[in-house]
Design a protein around this motif. Sequence first.
Motif, PDB file in Angstrom:
ATOM      1  N   ASP A   1      41.948 -56.545  47.726  1.00  0.00           N
ATOM      2  CA  ASP A   1      43.227 -56.936  48.340  1.00  0.00           C
ATOM      3  C   ASP A   1      44.422 -56.697  47.429  1.00  0.00           C
ATOM      4  N   ASN A   2      44.254 -56.987  46.145  1.00  0.00           N
ATOM      5  CA  ASN A   2      45.409 -57.043  45.255  1.00  0.00           C
ATOM      6  C   ASN A   2      45.516 -55.908  44.249  1.00  0.00           C
ATOM      7  N   VAL A   3      44.422 -55.181  44.037  1.00  0.00           N
ATOM      8  CA  VAL A   3      44.440 -54.097  43.052  1.00  0.00           C
ATOM      9  C   VAL A   3      44.216 -52.745  43.732  1.00  0.00           C
ATOM     10  N   LEU A   4      43.139 -52.634  44.493  1.00  0.00           N
ATOM     11  CA  LEU A   4      42.832 -51.370  45.168  1.00  0.00           C
ATOM     12  C   LEU A   4      43.692 -51.167  46.410  1.00  0.00           C
ATOM     13  N   HIS A   5      44.090 -52.275  47.045  1.00  0.00           N
ATOM     14  CA  HIS A   5      44.833 -52.225  48.313  1.00  0.00           C
ATOM     15  C   HIS A   5      44.058 -51.400  49.350  1.00  0.00           C
ATOM     16  N   GLY A   6      42.782 -51.649  49.366  1.00  0.00           N
ATOM     17  CA  GLY A   6      41.878 -50.995  50.293  1.00  0.00           C
ATOM     18  C   GLY A   6      40.472 -51.489  50.043  1.00  0.00           C
ATOM     19  N   LYS A   7      39.560 -51.170  50.953  1.00  0.00           N
ATOM     20  CA  LYS A   7      38.176 -51.616  50.828  1.00  0.00           C
ATOM     21  C   LYS A   7      37.311 -50.538  50.191  1.00  0.00           C
ATOM     22  N   MET A   8      36.399 -50.974  49.345  1.00  0.00           N
ATOM     23  CA  MET A   8      35.420 -50.052  48.781  1.00  0.00           C
ATOM     24  C   MET A   8      34.450 -49.609  49.869  1.00  0.00           C
ATOM     25  N   TYR A   9      33.804 -48.492  49.646  1.00  0.00           N
ATOM     26  CA  TYR A   9      32.868 -47.982  50.646  1.00  0.00           C
ATOM     27  C   TYR A   9      31.582 -48.805  50.711  1.00  0.00           C
ATOM     28  N   PHE A  10      31.235 -49.453  49.631  1.00  0.00           N
ATOM     29  CA  PHE A  10      30.055 -50.313  49.637  1.00  0.00           C
ATOM     30  C   PHE A  10      30.205 -51.358  48.546  1.00  0.00           C
ATOM     31  N   HIS A  11      29.521 -52.479  48.745  1.00  0.00           N
ATOM     32  CA  HIS A  11      29.516 -53.530  47.741  1.00  0.00           C
ATOM     33  C   HIS A  11      28.193 -53.510  46.984  1.00  0.00           C
ATOM     34  N   MET A  12      28.219 -54.060  45.779  1.00  0.00           N
ATOM     35  CA  MET A  12      27.089 -53.909  44.871  1.00  0.00           C
ATOM     36  C   MET A  12      25.818 -54.618  45.350  1.00  0.00           C
ATOM     37  N   PRO A  13      25.871 -55.877  45.815  1.00  0.00           N
ATOM     38  CA  PRO A  13      24.628 -56.509  46.273  1.00  0.00           C
ATOM     39  C   PRO A  13      23.976 -55.752  47.423  1.00  0.00           C
TER      40      PRO A  13
ATOM     41  N   GLY B   1      11.997 -54.063  43.447  1.00  0.00           N
ATOM     42  CA  GLY B   1      11.217 -55.280  43.269  1.00  0.00           C
ATOM     43  C   GLY B   1      11.698 -56.160  42.137  1.00  0.00           C
ATOM     44  N   TYR B   2      12.610 -55.675  41.321  1.00  0.00           N
ATOM     45  CA  TYR B   2      13.156 -56.489  40.233  1.00  0.00           C
ATOM     46  C   TYR B   2      14.159 -57.499  40.789  1.00  0.00           C
ATOM     47  N   ARG B   3      14.174 -58.689  40.203  1.00  0.00           N
ATOM     48  CA  ARG B   3      15.243 -59.642  40.448  1.00  0.00           C
ATOM     49  C   ARG B   3      16.437 -59.239  39.583  1.00  0.00           C
ATOM     50  N   MET B   4      17.613 -59.260  40.169  1.00  0.00           N
ATOM     51  CA  MET B   4      18.813 -58.950  39.396  1.00  0.00           C
ATOM     52  C   MET B   4      20.025 -59.579  40.064  1.00  0.00           C
ATOM     53  N   THR B   5      21.115 -59.647  39.310  1.00  0.00           N
ATOM     54  CA  THR B   5      22.376 -60.093  39.869  1.00  0.00           C
ATOM     55  C   THR B   5      23.421 -59.018  39.640  1.00  0.00           C
ATOM     56  N   VAL B   6      24.566 -59.157  40.297  1.00  0.00           N
ATOM     57  CA  VAL B   6      25.627 -58.160  40.230  1.00  0.00           C
ATOM     58  C   VAL B   6      26.880 -58.790  40.839  1.00  0.00           C
ATOM     59  N   TYR B   7      28.020 -58.184  40.620  1.00  0.00           N
ATOM     60  CA  TYR B   7      29.288 -58.676  41.158  1.00  0.00           C
ATOM     61  C   TYR B   7      29.194 -58.794  42.682  1.00  0.00           C
ATOM     62  N   SER B   8      29.559 -59.964  43.199  1.00  0.00           N
ATOM     63  CA  SER B   8      29.336 -60.230  44.614  1.00  0.00           C
ATOM     64  C   SER B   8      30.443 -59.651  45.490  1.00  0.00           C
ATOM     65  N   ALA B   9      30.162 -59.556  46.788  1.00  0.00           N
ATOM     66  CA  ALA B   9      31.152 -59.051  47.743  1.00  0.00           C
ATOM     67  C   ALA B   9      32.361 -59.981  47.833  1.00  0.00           C
ATOM     68  N   SER B  10      32.120 -61.287  47.739  1.00  0.00           N
ATOM     69  CA  SER B  10      33.240 -62.231  47.805  1.00  0.00           C
ATOM     70  C   SER B  10      34.088 -62.184  46.546  1.00  0.00           C
ATOM     71  N   GLU B  11      33.479 -61.906  45.402  1.00  0.00           N
ATOM     72  CA  GLU B  11      34.251 -61.721  44.169  1.00  0.00           C
ATOM     73  C   GLU B  11      35.063 -60.423  44.225  1.00  0.00           C
ATOM     74  N   GLU B  12      34.528 -59.443  44.947  1.00  0.00           N
ATOM     75  CA  GLU B  12      35.195 -58.136  45.059  1.00  0.00           C
ATOM     76  C   GLU B  12      36.476 -58.224  45.892  1.00  0.00           C
ATOM     77  N   LYS B  13      36.524 -59.145  46.841  1.00  0.00           N
ATOM     78  CA  LYS B  13      37.631 -59.156  47.794  1.00  0.00           C
ATOM     79  C   LYS B  13      39.008 -59.274  47.145  1.00  0.00           C
ATOM     80  N   PRO B  14      39.226 -60.150  46.162  1.00  0.00           N
ATOM     81  CA  PRO B  14      40.554 -60.206  45.544  1.00  0.00           C
ATOM     82  C   PRO B  14      40.963 -58.890  44.883  1.00  0.00           C
ATOM     83  N   ILE B  15      39.989 -58.160  44.341  1.00  0.00           N
ATOM     84  CA  ILE B  15      40.296 -56.865  43.739  1.00  0.00           C
ATOM     85  C   ILE B  15      40.680 -55.866  44.819  1.00  0.00           C
TER      86      ILE B  15
END
Length: 275
Positions: A200-212, A184-198
Motif C-alpha cells: 500500500d505505502n511503498v510499492l503502491h501496487g500488489k505483488m504477483y504472489f505472496h511468500m506463504p 515437507g519442511y516446516r518453515m516460516t516467511v513474511y506473511s501476506a498480512s505483513e506484506e500489505k503495508p508495503i
Amino acid sequence: MSKGTVLVVGSNAKRIEIQGGGTGPTGQYLNELVVPVMALLDAGYGIAFATPTGSKPFIDPVSDHAVHFDDDESAHRKAQQFFATHPSMNNVATLRSILDGGLDEYLGFFTPGGQAPVVDLMQDADLGKTLRHFHQSKKPTALLCHGPIATASAMSKAKEFRAALIAGDEPRAADAAKGWQYAGYRMTVYSASEEKPIEDNVLHGKMYFHMPEALTIAGATVETGPDFAPHVVEDRELITGQNPKSDHPIAAKLISAIERVAADNAKQELASATK
C-alpha cells in the motif's frame, strides 16, 4: 583465530514487479543483513559474502531507520557504519566464484530478506547449486523474512516455478516444484498480512504472489506467527525467520546449530580415533 566461515548470500535486486505492469522499489533490509552478520563475527566466525553479480546489495531505504533497531539510534548508526565500512560487507564475491572455489569449507549459510530475493535469488541457478550442497551436507541453512523464498532456487525448474506464480497458474507452479529438496519442511516467511503495508505505502501496487502461498504450493509446511513479532522455525538443517523482528533470534539459532554440528563432528572423530 576464526572458528570457520559462514557463507552469506545477498541479492542485487532494486526493483520488483507489481500487478498491472511496472515495478516498485525494493532491496535488502539493513538490520536483517548486519545483525546476524555481526552476531556471527562476535561469536568467532568468519564471513564470506556473495551476490549474483559480486556487487554489494542495495539497502531498501524503508529499512534504514532506527525503528528496525528497537528505536535505538546508536544501534542504527552502528549498523550503517558496519555496512558501509566493515571488510565483511565490502569484500563481495560472485556466487559463481564461490561455487568454483568449492563449498566444503563453509559451516553454515545465511540469506537476509527485504523483497529483493523474490526477484533474483529465488531463480538463481548458482544459488540453487549452493543450497543443494548445504541440504545434502545437512549444514545449517538460515533465511530471514522474504529470504526463505530463495530456497526455490534449489528446484530443477526454479525459473518456471516463478513464472507460473506470476501467471497465477498454481498447477503449473506445483508441477515445476516437483522434487524440491525442502518439500515437507516446516518453515516460516513474511506473511501476506505483513506484506500489505508495503504494497500500500511503498510499492503502491500488489505483488504477483505472496511468500506463504508460494512456499505452500511448492510443498512446504508454512507456519507464520503474529505480525511483526519475532518468530523462528527450525526443521532439520533449515532455520527460517518470519520478519525483521526475527533478526536476533535467527542469528542465535544459526550460531547454536553451527556449534551443535561442530560438537557432533568432534565426537564422531574422537570415537573413530579411539576404535
